[in-house]
Design an enzyme around this catalytic site. Structure first.
Site, short mmCIF file in Angstrom:
data_model
loop_
_atom_site.label_atom_id
_atom_site.label_comp_id
_atom_site.label_asym_id
_atom_site.label_seq_id
_atom_site.Cartn_x
_atom_site.Cartn_y
_atom_site.Cartn_z
N HIS A 34 0.83 -1.19 0.00
CA HIS A 34 0.00 0.00 0.00
C HIS A 34 0.88 1.24 0.00
O HIS A 34 2.00 1.22 0.47
CB HIS A 34 -0.90 0.02 1.24
CG HIS A 34 -1.84 -1.13 1.33
ND1 HIS A 34 -2.92 -1.27 0.49
CD2 HIS A 34 -1.86 -2.20 2.15
CE1 HIS A 34 -3.56 -2.38 0.80
NE2 HIS A 34 -2.94 -2.96 1.80
N THR A 35 0.36 2.31 -0.54
CA THR A 35 1.08 3.58 -0.52
C THR A 35 1.16 4.10 0.90
O THR A 35 0.14 4.33 1.53
CB THR A 35 0.38 4.61 -1.42
OG1 THR A 35 0.32 4.11 -2.74
CG2 THR A 35 1.13 5.93 -1.41
N GLN A 36 2.36 4.27 1.40
CA GLN A 36 2.56 4.71 2.77
C GLN A 36 3.37 5.99 2.83
O GLN A 36 4.11 6.24 3.77
CB GLN A 36 3.25 3.61 3.59
CG GLN A 36 2.48 2.32 3.66
CD GLN A 36 1.13 2.51 4.35
OE1 GLN A 36 0.99 3.33 5.24
NE2 GLN A 36 0.14 1.75 3.92
#
Length: 269
Positions: A34-36
């Site tokens: 996931h984009t973090q």
């Protein structure tokens, strides 16, 4: 070991050979990630209780990294009839919360047509569980939320962040405001008992002062902001009066004070 950021802690390919990605059991590109890393972000939200309600404010700047990219992003949103929610952090996550989660929640509640509406404490409980749920999935929403409103006949103010941490206080601020604004707010509201002595005018003046300090000291803020004032009737859960002031500009802003700072500009040290 390979100390480049993209492969921290992995053995060096030129010494030990390429990394065997077959251990993942599926696509060679590795596991789903996931984009973090927030890209477009908003800074502080500042809020203060007073005798008959709550004042909350947030500036309208959304920064693309260090670039002041968008200057008309309102980070306060009225939810239902009793609540204002303010968000700092990732703007896309904020939009997801406002446009999807909270909008759907209010629509589902209105379908009941039972004469009851969601008050501030209900909205806060829902948001705190959403934040903790996403954190538990290792896919947090990168926001700090301040929920202000009217509940149980008195002003309500509480916070929830991306880790699911929740707490309430008569004076709250997120972002850089947690360091610069909270000390100013606690001068007037050191504890819950002091709220009874704070007038609406005093609360507004204090919030305006905080926004001024943040404009001078926080490089990710600007001099235009949105302010919401929730005013209720003590001892009742009647629908409060919610006043939202948009595009408020700082008054008497000036950088002249910098001339007195030793070493500033063209002064001789």
């Amino acid at each position: 070991m390979n100390h480049f950021p993209e492969a921290w802690g992995r053995p060096r390919d030129d010494v030990y050979g390429s990394y065997d990605r077959s251990v993942f059991g599926h696509d060679a590109a590795g596991p789903t990630q996931h984009t973090q890393q927030p890209i477009v972000t908003g800074t502080s939200v500042v809020a203060l209780k007073f005798k008959d309600g709550v004042v909350i404010a947030a500036d309208n700047l959304a920064s693309y990294g260090s670039l002041a990219r968008f200057n008309d992003v309102e980070r306060l949103r009225q939810v239902g009839t009793h609540t204002i929610v303010g968000a700092s952090g990732d703007v896309s996550d904020m939009q997801f919360l406002y446009e999807k989660q909270l909008e759907n929640l209010i629509i589902a509640e209105d379908y009941q047509e039972d004469g009851h509406g969601l008050r501030a404490k209900h909205i806060y409980s829902y948001l705190s569980r959403v934040m903790y749920h996403r954190r538990s999935k290792m896919d947090p929403l990168w926001n700090v939320l301040l929920v202000a409103g009217w509940d149980d006949g008195k002003p309500f103010l509480a916070s929830a962040d991306l880790l699911g941490t929740t707490f309430s206080s008569p004076a709250l601020a997120s972002g850089f405001g947690a360091h610069l604004a909270v000390p100013l707010l606690r001068r007037i509201a050191p504890d819950e008992a002091s709220v009874a002595n704070i007038t609406r005018e005093q609360a507004i003046k204090t919030i305006e002062e905080c926004m001024k300090v943040l404009f001078y000291r926080d490089a990710r803020s600007m001099n235009k902001y949105t302010m919401a004032i929730v005013t209720g009737k003590e001892g009742t859960n009647d629908e409060p009066d919610i006043e939202i002031q948009k595009d408020v500009s700082l008054k008497q802003q000036s950088w002249k004070f910098a001339e007195k700072i030793r070493g500033y500009g063209a002064q001789t040290v």
